[in-house]
Structures are given as structure tokens and as C-alpha cells.
Design an enzyme around this catalytic site. Structure first.
Site, PDB file in Angstrom:
ATOM      1  N   GLY A   8      13.148 -11.321 -43.422  1.00  0.00           N
ATOM      2  CA  GLY A   8      12.695  -9.954 -43.728  1.00  0.00           C
ATOM      3  C   GLY A   8      13.799  -8.933 -43.473  1.00  0.00           C
ATOM      4  O   GLY A   8      13.534  -7.801 -43.066  1.00  0.00           O
ATOM      5  N   LEU A  10      15.606  -7.125 -45.294  1.00  0.00           N
ATOM      6  CA  LEU A  10      15.653  -5.875 -46.062  1.00  0.00           C
ATOM      7  C   LEU A  10      14.435  -4.997 -45.783  1.00  0.00           C
ATOM      8  O   LEU A  10      14.215  -3.996 -46.441  1.00  0.00           O
ATOM      9  CB  LEU A  10      15.773  -6.155 -47.571  1.00  0.00           C
ATOM     10  N   GLY A  11      13.641  -5.381 -44.782  1.00  0.00           N
ATOM     11  CA  GLY A  11      12.482  -4.570 -44.398  1.00  0.00           C
ATOM     12  C   GLY A  11      12.902  -3.411 -43.498  1.00  0.00           C
ATOM     13  O   GLY A  11      14.096  -3.202 -43.242  1.00  0.00           O
ATOM     14  N   GLN A  12      11.893  -2.672 -43.011  1.00  0.00           N
ATOM     15  CA  GLN A  12      12.186  -1.441 -42.261  1.00  0.00           C
ATOM     16  C   GLN A  12      13.023  -1.717 -40.998  1.00  0.00           C
ATOM     17  O   GLN A  12      14.001  -1.024 -40.741  1.00  0.00           O
ATOM     18  CB  GLN A  12      10.875  -0.741 -41.863  1.00  0.00           C
ATOM     19  N   ASP A  53      11.896 -17.114 -48.895  1.00  0.00           N
ATOM     20  CA  ASP A  53      10.470 -16.809 -48.777  1.00  0.00           C
ATOM     21  C   ASP A  53       9.967 -17.640 -47.593  1.00  0.00           C
ATOM     22  O   ASP A  53       9.994 -18.880 -47.653  1.00  0.00           O
ATOM     23  CB  ASP A  53       9.769 -17.215 -50.092  1.00  0.00           C
ATOM     24  N   TYR A 142      -4.453  -7.928 -39.737  1.00  0.00           N
ATOM     25  CA  TYR A 142      -3.129  -7.777 -39.129  1.00  0.00           C
ATOM     26  C   TYR A 142      -3.201  -8.041 -37.622  1.00  0.00           C
ATOM     27  O   TYR A 142      -2.379  -8.772 -37.058  1.00  0.00           O
ATOM     28  CB  TYR A 142      -2.654  -6.350 -39.410  1.00  0.00           C
ATOM     29  N   LYS A 146      -1.501 -10.877 -35.333  1.00  0.00           N
ATOM     30  CA  LYS A 146      -0.591 -10.549 -34.228  1.00  0.00           C
ATOM     31  C   LYS A 146      -1.018 -11.234 -32.932  1.00  0.00           C
ATOM     32  O   LYS A 146      -0.186 -11.764 -32.203  1.00  0.00           O
ATOM     33  CB  LYS A 146      -0.495  -9.030 -34.037  1.00  0.00           C
TER      34      LYS A 146
HETATM   35  N1  SER Z   1       3.539   0.138 -37.965  1.00  0.00           N
HETATM   36  C1  SER Z   1       2.595  -0.930 -38.094  1.00  0.00           C
HETATM   37  C2  SER Z   1       1.530  -0.619 -39.056  1.00  0.00           C
HETATM   38  O1  SER Z   1       1.167   0.531 -39.159  1.00  0.00           O
HETATM   39  C3  SER Z   1       1.986  -1.224 -36.768  1.00  0.00           C
HETATM   40  O2  SER Z   1       2.546  -2.310 -36.203  1.00  0.00           O
HETATM   41  O3  SER Z   1       1.033  -1.498 -39.668  1.00  0.00           O
END
Ligand code: SER
Length: 316
Positions: A8, A10-12, A53, A142, A146
Site C-alpha cells: 500500500g 501509494l496510500g496516504q 495485490d 473496519y 482491526k
Molecule cells: N482514518 C481512518 C478512517 O477514518 C481511521 O482509522 O477510516
């Protein structure tokens, strides 16, 4: 950490982490990977880049072997709002990617990092100064991913001795690569709209407090945790970290100190609001401070000044 593979990339978070790690550990020692290549992107052009991937277990294995990696930083995942819209896809990517990378870490005896989140807490967790060890019954896909991820990483440590480490990140604010599909993203969008239009419509309601942190602190905290003496770590997966907690009014009034004509109104998105309502107002990072010296340099005021400056330099 001599050969580090980042998923990942190229992600934030990945975008800024890879630049910093290439600086510290050497350009030839960081293998940046991402699901898709972006031609012309600085990270793709200026160092080792591979398409990966993470749900493709064979490819994860093949690339780690090819580059003889000793550390995996697994960042590839869907954020909370995207995950809530596509729960099955989120399960497949978030859990599939995690088990694939953990398996290779086990086989190749790699150090391993993956982020958890404030999303690992739920409505029954204490809302304020949420402790390191407490009730975790999240109500989002999510959050389920986690919590399962934190447990899985602990399991790989206890069962197989894999050196797994992780952080529960709050919303991350950055100017290089915008986040996508998160609940806390408003705290990034607001800066772009404040500069461009002097106006922002928030999808999160006033009075909704969430933890946040500026990206340079997030990147440093990953590196500091990975370099920390393992003998001092009582927790591994995952440490609460945070630098500030505010609601939309709080960040808007901070921006107004620099752009006095800035105004904000609300068009609340029920889904993201419900997610935000289920998360803590603020979490307690004491364990991170005590066990490996976590500290954040940016508070709301310092972060706001830097964001506005850097976005203006970018020509926003
Ligand atoms: N920044 C994330 C989100 O909003 C939280 O881990 O999904």
C-alpha cells in the site's frame, strides 16, 4: 531492518513513510509495492517499486523472496467508510492481505508492522481517554477487521515468535496524498476547501470529537516503534497513539485564525456520522509513551499552520 517491503505504498501513509524510510535506510533497501502502478509518481520512479495485490498470497511470497526482505510494513487496506459500503470486499482485502503478509513474515522470520485504528473501539468502550486495554466491541466491518488483526498479530508473536508491532492510529492529516474512504477524511478535505473556496461543508456533525495526528508524527511513530527495544514492549499490537482531539468547529476556528473569511456549514452523512459516533472522543497514549517513548510534535495549532503553508506551496 535492512530490506523493508511496504504494501500500500501509494496510500496516504505509505507515500510519506517510503520517502522517509528511503532517506534513513537507503534507497535500495525499501521495496515500495502497491496494487497499481502510477506512472510518473515519485515513489515509482525514484526507487524500487513492484506491483502487488496483497490478496495474491503467491505474489506476496515471490516478491519477499526476490528482494530477500527482513521487514514487512503492511499498509494496504480499505478504510472505514469504504469497508462499510463493501463489507465482504473489506473482509477479503483487510484480513486476506494481513494473513498473507503474516504468513510470509513467519516463514522468512521478518519483523512485521501493520496499523490498527481508533476504529478498533466501539460504543461500549470508554469514550474519553480510552485506555490501552479495554472493551473492544466495534460495530463496523473496519473495526471488526482491526480487532481481529490486532489479535492475529499477537497470535503470530506468541505462537510463532514473529516480531509483530502495531499502532492504533487516529485520523491522519497530511498534504501529500489525500486519504480515501475514511471517516476522519473531513479533517484533510477542510484544508483544501478552505484555501480554494474559503468554505467547507462538513459531513461530520459539530460536537463529534475524534482523535487526530499529523502525518510526520505518524511516520516517526512507526519508525520509533519498529526500532524500539523489544524487551521494553509489554504491548505489541497495538499501541494507542494520538496528538489532538477536536470536532469540526474546533478545526474550523483554528483555520479561521489564518483565513478569517472561512465559513463552514453541515451536510451530515448518516453512515460516516454513525461510524464516528461509535468511536472514542479521545484515546490515552500512556502505554506508547512509557514503553517506547512515543511523542507527537504537532498539536492542532502547529499542524494547521504547516498544512496551510504546504498546501499553498503545492499550488492548491
Ligand atoms: N482514518 C481512518 C478512517 O477514518 C481511521 O482509522 O477510516
Amino acid at each position: 531492518m535492512k530490506k523493508i517491503l511496504v504494501t500500500g505504498a501509494l496510500g496516504q501513509i505509505g507515500t510519506e513513510l517510503v520517502v522517509k524510510m528511503r532517506d534513513i535506510y537507503g534507497i535500495d533497501n525499501i521495496i515500495a509495492t502497491n496494487r497499481s502502478r502510477r506512472e510518473g509518481h515519485e515513489l515509482v520512479e525514484n526507487g524500487i517499486f513492484e506491483e502487488l495485490d496483497v490478496v495474491d498470497a503467491n505474489k506476496v511470497h515471490e516478491l519477499c523472496k526476490k528482494h530477500n526482505v527482513d521487514t514487512i510494513i503492511h499498509m494496504a487496506a480499505l478504510l472505514s467508510a469504504t469497508a462499510e459500503n463493501n463489507p465482504l470486499m473489506a473482509w477479503n482485502i483487510n484480513m486476506g492481505g494481513l494473513i498473507n503478509t503474516l504468513e510470509v513474515a513467519r516463514e522468512m522470520n521478518c519483523k512485521f508492522f501493520t496499523p490498527s485504528s481508533i476504529g478498533a473501539f466501539g460504543p461500549s468502550s470508554p469514550k474519553d481517554k480510552t485506555p490501552q486495554d479495554t472493551i473492544q466491541r466495534p460495530t463496523t466491518m473496519y473495526g471488526v477487521n482491526k480487532v481481529a488483526g490486532e489479535l492475529l498479530c499477537d497470535y503470530y508473536f506468541h505462537k510463532f515468535g514473529v516480531d509483530t508491532r502495531g499502532l492504533r492510529f487516529p485520523g491522519l492529516i497530511s498534504y501529500t496524498q489525500a486519504p480515501g474512504g475514511g471517516t476522519t477524511d473531513y479533517a484533510v478535505h477542510i484544508f483544501y476547501d478552505a484555501i480554494k473556496h474559503k468554505k467547507y461543508t462538513s459531513y461530520i456533525n459539530k460536537g463529534t470529537f475524534m482523535d487526530m495526528m499529523y502525518m510526520p508524527d505518524a511516520v516517526n511513530s512507526i519508525i520509533d516503534l519498529m526500532e524500539a527495544d523489544p524487551a521494553k514492549l509489554k504491548h505489541r499490537n497495538a499501541f494507542n497513539v494520538t496528538a489532538m482531539s477536536f470536532d469540526p468547529e474546533g478545526i474550523a476556528s483554528e483555520i479561521r485564525k489564518h483565513i478569517p473569511e472561512f465559513t463552514m456549514d453541515y451536510n451530515v452523512d448518516p453512515m460516516r456520522q454513525a461510524i464516528a459516533d461509535s468511536w472514542p472522543n479521545s484515546i490515552d497514549p500512556t502505554a506508547a509513551r512509557e514503553e517506547w517513548g512515543f511523542k507527537a510534535d504537532y498539536d492542532l495549532s502547529k499542524m494547521t499552520i504547516d498544512m496551510l503553508e504546504k498546501l499553498k506551496e503545492k499550488g492548491i
